[in-house]
Design an enzyme around this catalytic site. Structure first.
Site, short mmCIF file in Angstrom:
data_model
loop_
_atom_site.label_atom_id
_atom_site.label_comp_id
_atom_site.label_asym_id
_atom_site.label_seq_id
_atom_site.Cartn_x
_atom_site.Cartn_y
_atom_site.Cartn_z
CG ASP A 140 -4.32 2.99 10.79
OD1 ASP A 140 -5.60 3.80 11.16
OD2 ASP A 140 -4.61 1.77 10.04
NE ARG A 156 -2.87 0.99 3.66
CZ ARG A 156 -3.48 1.21 4.57
NH1 ARG A 156 -5.07 1.27 4.23
NH2 ARG A 156 -3.30 1.10 5.86
#
Length: 528
Positions: free
Chosen positions: A448, A165
């Site tokens: 996150d 990612r």
């Protein structure tokens, strides 16, 4: 280090950096920047224009100009690529050496090697993470920790498939300049991987594969598709070799799912329900619109509330209509030493994954190796020996724009406990982020950038929309927030001064009159 004309590396060099910052990789960075960066900046400006329109009373809807794409029943995405046929459990995490080995060995089918929300864009992480991925593919990543514990990869056929990612379109890379301009974090992460470790992946018959974050329109997907074609042509790789799964994690993208698949169809590997960023985007998109788009405490917004249910049902229907995988959202729970906490959390995770499997998802995410077996077990109960359930077309699903927009039907209250949780999580996460750690265990959850975005955005929305807390009757004011900030910092380990940079950044993105598009942008400016 570089011979690429017009390209300058301003970040420090270190041992082995030349293995990632190769002439081919840097040439590709320069080419992608020169050919695509102007369009990237135009698309970011289009995002700002949409937010301004929503603030002035506009709304989101399925696009009339792309109705022909949605109505054309004939097109399908590419068939599943090797290593991406069975995706019943995927694990996500940063690309540090220990996590690389643990994730690949975890028993998950896929590892989302995260250069985005679970990472920080410190220069050492940008290059170091790429080196760890290269070493993993070359099987030279094994190491012994200071405590004597050995970390070794299992045989290749037991490892998760690597899916990288990169950063979202909004984040720059200030340590690589082309013609004097900052480059795109997205294109840098992509180019450095595809031109080094990605080529080794191809030799092994897998990949290179990507997860694409934070997109808000099919035009942004078209930009990625053009980047893929430019890279494949430059590296002599057949078009269609690269595959990408798109995270549907912004409110606007939920109205363009089919168009996003269509733009990437030669390279498409499906869509993922990025639940945390999706909640953040709901708040961000309609943050000035009062109670109609006011979410209660973050932990009260479950996947079964009406607008989230509509979003996930539509995602499965859209994917399976076009032959694409539908991947469920992340279970953020981290096993703890408290048996009662674990028992309650495992029960919630099992219910969540069971709902996804029953809805037709082909797999789902976890954030910790300790949750892999539970997720795998739930999906195996549904799939049996089948690798996926692409054959479940979900033609019973008919989702309207009004259902996707029905935020006001979300039950729950805004409470002081919720406000305190947002403040504490936001400050703790930002402290870790500014110190180079992008995934942080806080209150038994893996936090996150996405979950930190929800936390600060809720504080901003509640402050700027005259919200009164249900449990105390206090109005959310700057004075109340300042008091809670001080009280929550006092509960944390260390000295209050240890949190000064994090507190300053949090208040900048949580209470200022002007809402920052992403908390990582001002935080990145504070980072070397």
């Amino acid at each position: 280090m570089t011979t690429t004309q017009g390209l300058e590396i301003t970040g420090p060099t270190s041992e082995r950096y030349e293995e990632v910052l190769t002439p081919a990789a840097l040439d590709l960075v320069a080419r992608l920047h020169r050919e695509l960066n102007a369009r990237r900046l135009e698309l970011l400006e289009a995002r700002r224009a949409r937010v301004a329109d929503l603030a002035n009373g506009g709304t989101l809807d399925f696009l009339p100009e792309t109705a022909h794409v949605r109505e054309d029943e004939s097109w399908q995405v590419a068939p599943p690529a090797p290593g991406l046929v069975d995706r019943r459990v995927e694990i996500t995490g940063p690309t540090d050496r220990k996590m690389t080995i643990n994730a690949l060995n975890s028993g998950a089918k896929v590892w989302l090697a995260d250069h985005e929300d679970a990472n920080t864009p410190q220069w050492e992480s940008v290059v170091g993470g790429q080196l760890n991925l290269l070493d993993a593919i070359n099987r030279t990543v094994d190491f012994t920790a200071e405590n004597g514990k050995e970390y070794k990869l299992r045989p290749d056929d037991e490892l998760a498939t690597i899916v990288v990612r990169p950063r979202g379109w909004h984040l720059p890379e200030k340590h690589i300049l082309v013609d004097g301009e900052e480059t795109s974090g997205s294109l840098v992460d992509f180019a450095l991987y595809v031109a080094t470790a990605g080529l080794r992946q191809i030799e092994k018959g897998l990949g290179p594969y990507f997860y694409l974050p934070k997109m808000e329109s099919h035009l942004e997907a078209r930009l990625w598709n053009d980047a893929f074609n430019l890279a494949q042509d430059a590296l002599g790789v057949p078009r269609g070799t690269i595959r990408a799964t798109v995270l549907i994690e912004t409110y606007p993208a939920a109205f363009e799912m089919e168009e996003i698949l269509y733009e990437l169809r030669e390279h498409s590997a499906g869509l993922n329900a990025g639940r945390w960023d999706f909640m953040f985007s709901v708040i961000k998109s309609f943050r000035t619109r009062g109670k109609e788009f006011m979410l209660p405490d973050r932990n009260a917004v479950t996947m079964t509330v009406p607008f989230m249910r509509a979003y996930t049902e539509l995602l499965v229907r859209t994917c399976h209509k076009r032959g694409a995988h539908a991947i469920g959202g992340m279970a953020a729970f981290i096993p703890s030493k408290d048996p009662e906490v674990n028992a309650a959390a495992f029960e919630k995770v099992r219910a969540d994954k069971t709902r996804e499997a029953e809805d037709g998802f082909d797999g789902s995410w976890v954030a910790h190796p300790g949750m892999v077996e539970l997720c795998k077990e739930v999906f195996t109960d549904k799939l049996g020996d089948r690798p996926n359930q692409l054959d479940r077309k979900r033609e019973d699903v008919h989702v309207t724009a009004a259902q996707l927009l029905d935020v006001s039907a979300t039950p729950g209250d805004v409470t002081e406990a919720g406000l305190r949780n947002n403040v504490s999580v936001g400050i703790q996460y930002l402290k870790a982020w500014l110190e180079g750690l992008g995934a942080v265990a806080i209150f038994n959850l893996m936090e996150d950038a996405a979950t930190a975005e929800i936390s600060r955005s809720q504080v901003w929305q509640w402050l700027h929309n005259d919200v009164t807390l249900a449990d105390t009757g206090h109005k959310v004011t700057r004075e109340l927030i300042d008091r809670i900030v001080a009280e929550e910092i006092a509960k944390l380990p260390g000295e209050a001064a240890d949190y000064d940079r994090a507190k300053e950044t949090f208040l900048e993105v949580a209470v200022a009159d002007d809402y920052a598009d992403f908390l990582t942008l001002p935080a990145y400016e504070r980072m070397p």
